[in-house]
Scaffold this motif. Structure first.
Motif, short mmCIF file in Angstrom:
data_model
loop_
_atom_site.label_atom_id
_atom_site.label_comp_id
_atom_site.label_asym_id
_atom_site.label_seq_id
_atom_site.Cartn_x
_atom_site.Cartn_y
_atom_site.Cartn_z
N ALA A 51 7.04 -22.06 5.67
CA ALA A 51 7.67 -20.76 5.90
C ALA A 51 7.41 -19.82 4.72
O ALA A 51 7.10 -18.63 4.91
CB ALA A 51 9.17 -20.94 6.12
N ALA A 61 5.35 -12.38 9.47
CA ALA A 61 6.40 -13.18 8.86
C ALA A 61 7.12 -12.40 7.77
O ALA A 61 8.35 -12.44 7.67
CB ALA A 61 5.82 -14.47 8.30
N ALA A 64 9.39 -9.87 9.36
CA ALA A 64 10.55 -10.48 10.01
C ALA A 64 11.65 -10.78 9.00
O ALA A 64 12.82 -10.47 9.24
CB ALA A 64 10.13 -11.76 10.73
N PHE A 123 17.20 -17.22 5.87
CA PHE A 123 16.18 -17.07 6.91
C PHE A 123 14.97 -17.96 6.59
O PHE A 123 14.40 -18.58 7.49
CB PHE A 123 15.74 -15.61 6.99
N ARG A 228 14.64 -20.76 9.74
CA ARG A 228 14.57 -20.10 11.04
C ARG A 228 13.13 -19.99 11.52
O ARG A 228 12.88 -19.65 12.69
CB ARG A 228 15.20 -18.71 10.96
N PHE A 229 12.17 -20.24 10.66
CA PHE A 229 10.76 -20.22 11.04
C PHE A 229 10.34 -21.51 11.75
O PHE A 229 9.21 -21.60 12.22
CB PHE A 229 9.88 -20.02 9.81
N ALA A 232 8.72 -21.17 15.03
CA ALA A 232 7.66 -20.16 15.13
C ALA A 232 6.47 -20.44 14.23
O ALA A 232 5.47 -19.71 14.31
CB ALA A 232 8.24 -18.78 14.79
N LEU A 319 12.21 -16.39 16.33
CA LEU A 319 12.83 -15.93 15.08
C LEU A 319 14.15 -15.21 15.31
O LEU A 319 14.90 -14.99 14.36
CB LEU A 319 11.87 -15.00 14.33
#
Length: 498
Positions: A51, A61, A64, A123, A228-229, A232, A319
């Motif tokens: 991440a 990324a 985000a 995050f 949270r990645f 994704a 995400l």
């Protein structure tokens, strides 16, 4: 294994939930039954590392995580004390505001900047730690207290052991016999920071009372956070590789390459001529028998844009970020769709603000700060030891949301206040301000305007109060009444004619 095969065979016979069958369509679907703590211990550090790599190297990324932090914290989630004594409340708020500049032990930002950095870390890695550092009075701080932020990598995931007595350490967190957190075993040096000359793998035990652990647990019993990645990472990375390949293909296609075919020279040992260089607009004459051909380069066609859009939609969903916030592309949705996605996003953000940042970070800092402020003599609160809970009560006000349609949103809010569905205090609090402070500022402003003979309030505005729109006419009417004769019933009756 024998029991598992028997259980699957029984399930295929009796039917039931199709999602639990082992037929051909789901043969490759092998879901792990391990608890989330086991999964995080096995792969949490790898997910966090990937991440962080994506945020450093991938524009989507990076966008985000910045969008998430900006919406969660904004200018800061600020306290509004509920102390009844207005003078004490104002003194307390002023002391807090002065201390926010001293809050960071590294001296890089203020307390609200630490909130933003905490939101980024939650995050990115799913968690972040703050160590409460008491300071000496002679250090010259407004209140002798600071916060040291520690990333998730500073608490080793592989530290698990039983302690003498009833205690144990799980993933770097020490628990007592009834499951309470009593300490954290932090590394003295970040395991990936080679510039720190500290000893590698050396840990220090910090009491839990001096540590604030901020995380958003997704499963019951979860001890550590997860990025949270996680959902994704694969799509973001492979999409990045695909984009790089498309860029290289376009770069090669843009190079106008030519191949010149010439007949075999009469003398094999005769040196060939230099390569023919072509410039824009140049007319080249070829020798007799020479032929020029250009390679055919494949084109991505009309599927590239659609493929990108659908993939980025999946990344945005994973995400929890609206598509427009992830990509900066505002051309894909109309006003109604954008409004719906923003409302849903703001509900999620509001839940995280109050359930995670306020509950875990802000309340803990405020409580410890007030204790230290009273003990150090920075503020005098009579009877604080007996009324500690009453003195520490406060409301935390997030930064206001920007209105999507300012005219309609403002009109709707005024209508709600006038119809009694919402108070001014609630409306002001939702915008991130303290209602009492706003009222004091308005009163001071009205007083200054009156002394200068000014009034910037819109005629007929609710701020002017009832009857304000016709106040001038009423005043003129009063003046006329003063000059008018008394009422007829007060006058003497006229005499009869003879």
């Amino acid at each position: 294994m024998a029991f598992e095969a028997f259980r699957q065979r029984i399930g295929s016979i009796i039917g039931g939930f199709d999602a639990a069958q082992a037929h051909r369509r789901l043969r490759g679907f092998r879901a792990s039954r391990a608890h989330v703590n086991t999964l995080i211990a096995a792969s949490g550090d790898t997910i966090t590392a990937r991440a962080r790599w994506l945020v450093r190297n991938n524009g989507y990324a990076a966008n985000a995580v910045e969008s998430f932090a900006s919406n969660v914290v904004g200018d800061g989630i600020k306290p509004s004390s509920t102390i009844a004594d207005a003078a004490k409340k104002e003194e307390l708020q002023a002391l807090w505001l002065a201390w926010t500049d001293d809050a960071d032990a590294e001296g890089l930002t203020d307390f609200y900047g630490l909130q933003r950095r905490a939101a980024r870390e939650v995050f990115l890695s799913g968690e972040v730690f703050f160590r409460i550092r008491p300071r000496r009075v002679e250090d010259g701080l407004t209140v002798p207290l600071q916060l040291q932020m520690l990333p998730a990598e500073m608490l080793p995931l592989d530290m698990n052991r039983t302690l003498p007595g009833a205690g144990l350490i799980r993933q770097g967190i020490e628990f007592d016999g009834i499951g309470r957190r009593v300490a954290y075993h932090f590394l003295r040096r970040h395991p990936g920071d080679l510039t720190d000359p500290g000893l590698t793998n050396e840990t220090v035990r910090v009491p839990a009372a001096d540590v604030i652990h901020v995380l958003d647990p997704v499963e019951a019993g979860q001890l550590r956070g997860v990025s949270r990645f996680a959902a994704a990472i694969v799509k973001l990375f492979t999409l990045d590789l695909y984009d790089d390949a498309e860029l290289e293909r376009k770069k090669i296609a843009a190079m106008f390459a030519m191949f010149i075919t010439s007949p075999a020279p009469e003398t094999p040992l005769e040196p060939t001529e230099e390569d023919l260089e072509v410039e824009p607009g140049q007319v080249v004459r070829l020798d007799p028998g020479e032929d020029v051909s250009t390679p055919a380069t494949p084109d991505s066609g009309g599927t590239y844009e659609l493929f990108q859009y659908r993939t980025l939609l999946q990344v945005a969903a994973a995400l929890g970020i609206p598509y427009g916030y992830l990509t900066g592309d505002t051309a894909k949705g109309n006003f109604s769709n954008t409004r719906i996605s923003l409302i849903e996003f703001r509900r999620r953000i509001s839940a995280l603000q109050h359930g995670v940042l306020v509950f875990q970070l802000c309340r803990a800092v405020w409580s410890r700060w007030m204790d230290v402020a009273v003990l150090s003599g920075a503020i005098d609160l009579p009877g604080y030891d007996q009324q500690r809970r009453q003195y520490q009560a406060c409301d935390w006000l997030p930064t206001k949301w920007d209105w999507i349609d300012p005219m309609k949103d403002a009109s709707a809010e005024i209508l709600q206040i006038e119809s009694g569905l919402k108070s001014r205090t609630q409306a002001i609090s939702e915008r991130g301000y303290d209602a009492e402070q706003v009222d004091r500022e308005i009163a001071a402003e009205r007083k200054r305007e009156l002394s200068l003979g000014l009034d910037f309030r819109r005629p007929g505005s609710p701020a002017q109060g009832p009857g304000a729109a016709s106040g001038k006419d009423d005043k003129q009417g009063d003046e006329k009444d003063d000059d008018a004769p008394e009422d007829a019933e007060d006058e003497p009756a006229p005499k009869d004619e003879p």
